[in-house]
Design a protein around this motif. Structure first.
Motif, PDB file in Angstrom:
ATOM      1  N   PRO A  48       1.369  -4.998  -8.165  1.00 27.20           N
ATOM      2  CA  PRO A  48       1.799  -5.958  -7.149  1.00 27.20           C
ATOM      3  C   PRO A  48       1.520  -5.429  -5.745  1.00 27.20           C
ATOM      4  N   ARG A  49       1.452  -6.327  -4.796  1.00 30.67           N
ATOM      5  CA  ARG A  49       1.081  -5.949  -3.438  1.00 30.67           C
ATOM      6  C   ARG A  49       2.164  -5.157  -2.732  1.00 30.67           C
ATOM      7  N   GLY A  50       3.429  -5.475  -2.916  1.00 27.69           N
ATOM      8  CA  GLY A  50       4.524  -4.742  -2.273  1.00 27.69           C
ATOM      9  C   GLY A  50       4.731  -5.183  -0.830  1.00 27.69           C
ATOM     10  N   ASP A  51       5.725  -4.582  -0.164  1.00 29.83           N
ATOM     11  CA  ASP A  51       6.059  -4.946   1.215  1.00 29.83           C
ATOM     12  C   ASP A  51       5.013  -4.455   2.208  1.00 29.83           C
ATOM     13  N   ILE A  52       4.583  -3.214   2.040  1.00 26.19           N
ATOM     14  CA  ILE A  52       3.561  -2.662   2.927  1.00 26.19           C
ATOM     15  C   ILE A  52       2.241  -2.769   2.182  1.00 26.19           C
ATOM     16  N   TYR A  53       1.382  -3.634   2.660  1.00 26.02           N
ATOM     17  CA  TYR A  53       0.147  -3.868   1.929  1.00 26.02           C
ATOM     18  C   TYR A  53      -1.100  -3.890   2.811  1.00 26.02           C
ATOM     19  N   ARG A  54      -0.947  -3.725   4.125  1.00 24.30           N
ATOM     20  CA  ARG A  54      -2.105  -3.675   5.010  1.00 24.30           C
ATOM     21  C   ARG A  54      -2.068  -2.383   5.805  1.00 24.30           C
ATOM     22  N   TYR A  55      -3.241  -1.795   5.995  1.00 29.53           N
ATOM     23  CA  TYR A  55      -3.352  -0.528   6.716  1.00 29.53           C
ATOM     24  C   TYR A  55      -4.560  -0.574   7.635  1.00 29.53           C
ATOM     25  N   ASN A  56      -4.461   0.122   8.741  1.00 36.31           N
ATOM     26  CA  ASN A  56      -5.602   0.346   9.619  1.00 36.31           C
ATOM     27  C   ASN A  56      -5.764   1.861   9.727  1.00 36.31           C
ATOM     28  N   VAL A  57      -6.934   2.349   9.351  1.00 28.15           N
ATOM     29  CA  VAL A  57      -7.204   3.783   9.356  1.00 28.15           C
ATOM     30  C   VAL A  57      -8.222   4.078  10.457  1.00 28.15           C
ATOM     31  N   THR A  58      -7.844   4.942  11.384  1.00 28.23           N
ATOM     32  CA  THR A  58      -8.754   5.376  12.444  1.00 28.23           C
ATOM     33  C   THR A  58      -8.815   6.890  12.435  1.00 28.23           C
ATOM     34  N   VAL A  59      -9.813   7.419  13.118  1.00 25.12           N
ATOM     35  CA  VAL A  59      -9.965   8.863  13.241  1.00 25.12           C
ATOM     36  C   VAL A  59      -9.789   9.216  14.709  1.00 25.12           C
ATOM     37  N   LYS A  60      -8.899  10.177  14.972  1.00 22.07           N
ATOM     38  CA  LYS A  60      -8.662  10.625  16.336  1.00 22.07           C
ATOM     39  C   LYS A  60      -8.505  12.136  16.319  1.00 22.07           C
ATOM     40  N   ASP A  61      -9.306  12.807  17.118  1.00 24.43           N
ATOM     41  CA  ASP A  61      -9.252  14.269  17.223  1.00 24.43           C
ATOM     42  C   ASP A  61      -9.373  14.960  15.863  1.00 24.43           C
ATOM     43  N   GLY A  62     -10.226  14.425  14.997  1.00 27.18           N
ATOM     44  CA  GLY A  62     -10.500  15.073  13.720  1.00 27.18           C
ATOM     45  C   GLY A  62      -9.478  14.847  12.623  1.00 27.18           C
ATOM     46  N   VAL A  63      -8.522  13.940  12.823  1.00 19.90           N
ATOM     47  CA  VAL A  63      -7.550  13.616  11.775  1.00 19.90           C
ATOM     48  C   VAL A  63      -7.451  12.098  11.638  1.00 19.90           C
ATOM     49  N   TYR A  64      -6.983  11.650  10.499  1.00 18.02           N
ATOM     50  CA  TYR A  64      -6.788  10.231  10.266  1.00 18.02           C
ATOM     51  C   TYR A  64      -5.473   9.783  10.892  1.00 18.02           C
ATOM     52  N   VAL A  65      -5.485   8.607  11.507  1.00 17.36           N
ATOM     53  CA  VAL A  65      -4.270   7.966  11.988  1.00 17.36           C
ATOM     54  C   VAL A  65      -4.138   6.695  11.169  1.00 17.36           C
ATOM     55  N   ILE A  66      -3.029   6.558  10.465  1.00 20.07           N
ATOM     56  CA  ILE A  66      -2.832   5.402   9.590  1.00 20.07           C
ATOM     57  C   ILE A  66      -1.728   4.536  10.167  1.00 20.07           C
ATOM     58  N   THR A  67      -2.062   3.272  10.391  1.00 19.31           N
ATOM     59  CA  THR A  67      -1.083   2.298  10.854  1.00 19.31           C
ATOM     60  C   THR A  67      -0.807   1.362   9.689  1.00 19.31           C
ATOM     61  N   ALA A  68       0.450   1.270   9.296  1.00 20.16           N
ATOM     62  CA  ALA A  68       0.837   0.379   8.207  1.00 20.16           C
ATOM     63  C   ALA A  68       1.463  -0.879   8.805  1.00 20.16           C
ATOM     64  N   TYR A  69       1.369  -1.964   8.071  1.00 23.75           N
ATOM     65  CA  TYR A  69       1.972  -3.221   8.491  1.00 23.75           C
ATOM     66  C   TYR A  69       2.899  -3.699   7.392  1.00 23.75           C
ATOM     67  N   GLU A  70       4.169  -3.858   7.737  1.00 25.50           N
ATOM     68  CA  GLU A  70       5.154  -4.412   6.820  1.00 25.50           C
ATOM     69  C   GLU A  70       5.352  -5.842   7.269  1.00 25.50           C
ATOM     70  N   GLY A  71       4.774  -6.777   6.521  1.00 28.34           N
ATOM     71  CA  GLY A  71       4.697  -8.151   7.003  1.00 28.34           C
ATOM     72  C   GLY A  71       3.776  -8.139   8.210  1.00 28.34           C
ATOM     73  N   GLU A  72       4.272  -8.554   9.348  1.00 25.30           N
ATOM     74  CA  GLU A  72       3.489  -8.514  10.592  1.00 25.30           C
ATOM     75  C   GLU A  72       3.948  -7.396  11.525  1.00 25.30           C
ATOM     76  N   ILE A  73       4.887  -6.561  11.075  1.00 23.90           N
ATOM     77  CA  ILE A  73       5.439  -5.493  11.910  1.00 23.90           C
ATOM     78  C   ILE A  73       4.593  -4.234  11.758  1.00 23.90           C
ATOM     79  N   GLU A  74       4.104  -3.718  12.896  1.00 21.73           N
ATOM     80  CA  GLU A  74       3.269  -2.523  12.907  1.00 21.73           C
ATOM     81  C   GLU A  74       4.134  -1.281  12.742  1.00 21.73           C
ATOM     82  N   LYS A  75       3.696  -0.369  11.895  1.00 20.46           N
ATOM     83  CA  LYS A  75       4.408   0.881  11.634  1.00 20.46           C
ATOM     84  C   LYS A  75       3.448   2.052  11.859  1.00 20.46           C
TER      85      LYS A  75
END
Length: 185
Positions: A48-75
């Protein structure tokens, strides 16, 4: 840092292999540009998809930055010290910070990021049969409040451990699809 680890666990669920010491493998790891982008969990009857199901992955200063979205709320959380490593035919996402951390086997095919969970019972049997004297892999078992637990972890991510991981057969007896995410615009 604790929030970063929780976010990563939410993203990657239980598909990890614990690593006690990345050793030289960490310095040989790189950033996989294919992981950058927006990802949405693919829902199936088994996943199942669950509450947190969308992510944005970027690279900054040699590490991954992961932004999760719970519904429309950015985490958004702290950057996660992670790198990419290849072992034979497999891609692994190493998550630190070193010296300890976790390995996650993944592949990206047709715009879908797939995470695989290693069947510890089958992997333990594989190591016992093919590499009975292995020093880099921990295959002990023990009791817990949940009953008997079979461990499969990496003591040191060295040549021996990478060789063993690379030779574990690529089939559902060993590697089960844990979750999948489709790249979105």
């Amino acid at each position: 840092m604790k929030k970063s680890l929780l976010l990563l666990c939410a993203l990657l669920l239980s598909a990890c292999i614990d690593v006690e010491d990345f050793g030289d493998a960490w310095s040989k790891g790189t950033i996989d540009p294919a992981l950058a982008g927006k990802w949405e969990k693919v829902a199936t009857p088994d996943m199942p998809r669950g509450d947190i199901y969308r992510y944005n992955v970027t690279v900054k200063d040699g590490v991954y930055v992961i932004t999760a979205y719970e519904g429309e709320i950015e985490k958004t959380d702290e950057p996660i010290q992670s790198k990419f490593l290849t072992a034979g035919p497999y891609n692994f996402f190493m998550s630190g910070p070193p010296p300890k951390g976790s390995l996650y086997r993944y592949k990206i095919a047709d715009g879908v990021f797939q995470l695989y969970d290693l069947d510890t019972t089958a992997a333990r049997q594989f190591v016992a049969e093919k590499y009975p004297a292995a020093q880099s892999i921990d295959t002990r078992s023990g009791g817990s409040v949940f009953g008997e637990i079979a461990f499969f972890s990496v003591k040191t991510l060295d040549k021996e451990a990478l060789k063993i991981l690379a030779e574990i057969p690529d089939n559902e007896n060993y590697w089960k699809l844990d979750s999948a995410y489709k790249k979105t615009p």
